[in-house]
Design a protein around this motif. Structure first.
Motif, mmCIF file in Angstrom:
data_model
loop_
_atom_site.group_PDB
_atom_site.id
_atom_site.type_symbol
_atom_site.label_atom_id
_atom_site.label_comp_id
_atom_site.label_asym_id
_atom_site.label_seq_id
_atom_site.Cartn_x
_atom_site.Cartn_y
_atom_site.Cartn_z
ATOM 1 N N ASN A 1 0.849 -1.201 0.000
ATOM 2 C CA ASN A 1 0.000 0.000 0.000
ATOM 3 C C ASN A 1 0.879 1.244 0.000
ATOM 4 O O ASN A 1 1.781 1.377 0.837
ATOM 5 C CB ASN A 1 -0.908 0.019 1.235
ATOM 6 C CG ASN A 1 -1.840 -1.168 1.263
ATOM 7 O OD1 ASN A 1 -2.425 -1.537 0.252
ATOM 8 N ND2 ASN A 1 -1.952 -1.795 2.421
ATOM 9 N N LYS A 2 0.615 2.144 -0.937
ATOM 10 C CA LYS A 2 1.418 3.359 -1.059
ATOM 11 C C LYS A 2 1.027 4.348 0.033
ATOM 12 O O LYS A 2 -0.125 4.727 0.164
ATOM 13 C CB LYS A 2 1.231 3.973 -2.439
ATOM 14 C CG LYS A 2 1.765 3.076 -3.535
ATOM 15 C CD LYS A 2 1.511 3.643 -4.909
ATOM 16 C CE LYS A 2 2.054 2.692 -5.956
ATOM 17 N NZ LYS A 2 1.744 3.123 -7.321
ATOM 18 N N LEU A 3 2.018 4.776 0.828
ATOM 19 C CA LEU A 3 1.796 5.722 1.916
ATOM 20 C C LEU A 3 2.183 7.142 1.501
ATOM 21 O O LEU A 3 1.470 8.095 1.801
ATOM 22 C CB LEU A 3 2.599 5.304 3.148
ATOM 23 C CG LEU A 3 2.362 3.876 3.649
ATOM 24 C CD1 LEU A 3 3.321 3.536 4.771
ATOM 25 C CD2 LEU A 3 0.918 3.709 4.092
ATOM 26 N N PHE A 4 3.333 7.278 0.822
ATOM 27 C CA PHE A 4 3.819 8.580 0.370
ATOM 28 C C PHE A 4 4.475 8.427 -0.992
ATOM 29 O O PHE A 4 5.088 7.398 -1.282
ATOM 30 C CB PHE A 4 4.846 9.169 1.348
ATOM 31 C CG PHE A 4 4.264 9.518 2.681
ATOM 32 C CD1 PHE A 4 3.582 10.708 2.856
ATOM 33 C CD2 PHE A 4 4.390 8.660 3.759
ATOM 34 C CE1 PHE A 4 3.030 11.036 4.080
ATOM 35 C CE2 PHE A 4 3.849 8.966 4.983
ATOM 36 C CZ PHE A 4 3.166 10.169 5.147
ATOM 37 N N LYS A 5 4.344 9.469 -1.802
ATOM 38 C CA LYS A 5 5.001 9.535 -3.103
ATOM 39 C C LYS A 5 6.012 10.674 -3.041
ATOM 40 O O LYS A 5 5.706 11.745 -2.522
ATOM 41 C CB LYS A 5 3.967 9.806 -4.196
ATOM 42 C CG LYS A 5 4.544 10.053 -5.577
ATOM 43 C CD LYS A 5 3.409 10.362 -6.545
ATOM 44 C CE LYS A 5 3.891 10.976 -7.815
ATOM 45 N NZ LYS A 5 2.775 11.359 -8.691
ATOM 46 N N LEU B 1 9.005 10.451 7.811
ATOM 47 C CA LEU B 1 10.430 10.759 7.915
ATOM 48 C C LEU B 1 11.247 9.979 6.887
ATOM 49 O O LEU B 1 12.236 10.487 6.363
ATOM 50 C CB LEU B 1 10.918 10.494 9.337
ATOM 51 C CG LEU B 1 10.353 11.447 10.383
ATOM 52 C CD1 LEU B 1 10.813 11.051 11.777
ATOM 53 C CD2 LEU B 1 10.741 12.875 10.087
ATOM 54 N N ILE B 2 10.834 8.762 6.578
ATOM 55 C CA ILE B 2 11.489 8.012 5.499
ATOM 56 C C ILE B 2 11.307 8.761 4.182
ATOM 57 O O ILE B 2 12.240 8.883 3.392
ATOM 58 C CB ILE B 2 10.923 6.575 5.412
ATOM 59 C CG1 ILE B 2 11.344 5.770 6.635
ATOM 60 C CG2 ILE B 2 11.375 5.875 4.129
ATOM 61 C CD1 ILE B 2 10.601 4.456 6.817
ATOM 62 N N ALA B 3 10.113 9.306 3.956
ATOM 63 C CA ALA B 3 9.862 10.088 2.740
ATOM 64 C C ALA B 3 10.777 11.311 2.683
ATOM 65 O O ALA B 3 11.289 11.661 1.613
ATOM 66 C CB ALA B 3 8.396 10.512 2.674
ATOM 67 N N ILE B 4 11.016 11.969 3.813
ATOM 68 C CA ILE B 4 11.926 13.119 3.844
ATOM 69 C C ILE B 4 13.350 12.690 3.487
ATOM 70 O O ILE B 4 14.027 13.340 2.682
ATOM 71 C CB ILE B 4 11.886 13.821 5.221
ATOM 72 C CG1 ILE B 4 10.550 14.551 5.403
ATOM 73 C CG2 ILE B 4 13.052 14.797 5.381
ATOM 74 C CD1 ILE B 4 10.348 15.149 6.785
ATOM 75 N N VAL B 5 13.813 11.588 4.070
ATOM 76 C CA VAL B 5 15.159 11.095 3.773
ATOM 77 C C VAL B 5 15.292 10.755 2.292
ATOM 78 O O VAL B 5 16.274 11.120 1.644
ATOM 79 C CB VAL B 5 15.516 9.873 4.657
ATOM 80 C CG1 VAL B 5 16.805 9.201 4.194
ATOM 81 C CG2 VAL B 5 15.625 10.300 6.117
ATOM 82 N N ILE B 6 14.294 10.085 1.726
ATOM 83 C CA ILE B 6 14.325 9.726 0.303
ATOM 84 C C ILE B 6 14.305 10.990 -0.560
ATOM 85 O O ILE B 6 15.014 11.071 -1.568
ATOM 86 C CB ILE B 6 13.143 8.788 -0.057
ATOM 87 C CG1 ILE B 6 13.255 7.458 0.704
ATOM 88 C CG2 ILE B 6 13.051 8.556 -1.566
ATOM 89 C CD1 ILE B 6 14.499 6.643 0.398
ATOM 90 N N ALA B 7 13.515 12.001 -0.174
ATOM 91 C CA ALA B 7 13.449 13.256 -0.932
ATOM 92 C C ALA B 7 14.812 13.940 -0.960
ATOM 93 O O ALA B 7 15.271 14.400 -2.012
ATOM 94 C CB ALA B 7 12.392 14.181 -0.335
ATOM 95 N N ILE C 1 1.891 17.425 0.281
ATOM 96 C CA ILE C 1 1.868 17.786 1.701
ATOM 97 C C ILE C 1 3.149 18.484 2.141
ATOM 98 O O ILE C 1 3.166 19.106 3.199
ATOM 99 C CB ILE C 1 1.594 16.562 2.595
ATOM 100 C CG1 ILE C 1 2.647 15.489 2.384
ATOM 101 C CG2 ILE C 1 0.199 16.011 2.356
ATOM 102 C CD1 ILE C 1 2.593 14.374 3.400
ATOM 103 N N ALA C 2 4.218 18.398 1.341
ATOM 104 C CA ALA C 2 5.467 19.054 1.728
ATOM 105 C C ALA C 2 6.370 19.232 0.514
ATOM 106 O O ALA C 2 6.307 18.462 -0.446
ATOM 107 C CB ALA C 2 6.186 18.251 2.795
ATOM 108 N N ASP D 1 0.782 12.661 -0.213
ATOM 109 C CA ASP D 1 0.185 11.612 0.613
ATOM 110 C C ASP D 1 -0.419 10.536 -0.290
ATOM 111 O O ASP D 1 -0.318 10.610 -1.522
ATOM 112 C CB ASP D 1 -0.835 12.187 1.606
ATOM 113 C CG ASP D 1 -2.043 12.822 0.936
ATOM 114 O OD1 ASP D 1 -2.242 12.664 -0.290
ATOM 115 O OD2 ASP D 1 -2.822 13.487 1.646
ATOM 116 N N ASN D 2 -1.079 9.561 0.300
ATOM 117 C CA ASN D 2 -1.630 8.454 -0.501
ATOM 118 C C ASN D 2 -2.842 8.869 -1.339
ATOM 119 O O ASN D 2 -3.318 8.101 -2.158
ATOM 120 C CB ASN D 2 -1.962 7.248 0.376
ATOM 121 C CG ASN D 2 -2.967 7.569 1.465
ATOM 122 O OD1 ASN D 2 -3.381 8.711 1.631
ATOM 123 N ND2 ASN D 2 -3.346 6.556 2.216
#
Length: 160
Positions: A48-52, A144-150, A75-76, A69-70
């Motif tokens: 399930n996709k949580l963040f893109k 926070l994982i999405a921030i690190v990946i970004a 969102i940021a 967001d999903n």
């Protein structure tokens, strides 16, 4: 909770593994093959996709990545500075003020939310692929994982 984010060495879309201290998968980061904007998704173990996360299409001097967001709503925005000698990054557009205190690509940096510690990122020294240790409350980990990946996407975009 502490997790480890490791970019997979052989991945067409730029996938990463996210494991806990017991080396068990806790989240997946999937990438889209042949994506100019380096689109990636943070997913739970069921897919399930949580963040893109995706980079801005064209960057002049300031590099940006967007977090959705999903529901595919932005969102940021994560961005660097014009002359980013210190590797400073800013998270804009979120209802809370989120800031990375410290150099992201040094050994460690704190993520502050409204001035209080939200998480800690530690860079893992490897010669093969980028790897990070992230420590935060379990409920905050996907964002926070999405921030690190970004931020990793931004730096990869700048260097390639």
């Amino acid at each position: 909770m502490k997790v480890y984010i490791k970019n997979k060495l052989f991945s067409i879309g730029g996938a990463s593994s996210v494991i806990n201290e017991n080396k068990e998968d806790v989240y997946k980061v999937k990438g889209r093959a042949f994506s100019i904007t380096r689109v990636k998704w943070v997913c739970d173990l069921n897919g399930n996709k949580l963040f893109k996360i995706r980079n801005k299409w064209f960057n002049f001097f300031v590099h940006k990545a967007f977090i959705y967001d999903n529901n595919n709503e932005k969102i940021a925005t994560v961005k660097d500075k014009f002359f980013n000698v210190k590797n400073d990054y800013f998270i804009l557009g979120n209802k809370d003020e989120i800031k990375i205190d410290g150099k992201f690509f040094s050994l460690s940096a704190n993520i502050l939310k409204n001035g209080e510690l939200f998480g800690t990122i530690r860079r893992q020294i490897t010669f093969i692929a980028d790897a990070f240790e992230l420590e935060a409350d379990e409920k905050d980990l996907p964002f926070l994982i999405a921030i690190v990946i970004a931020i990793d996407n931004i730096t990869d975009n700048k260097h390639n």
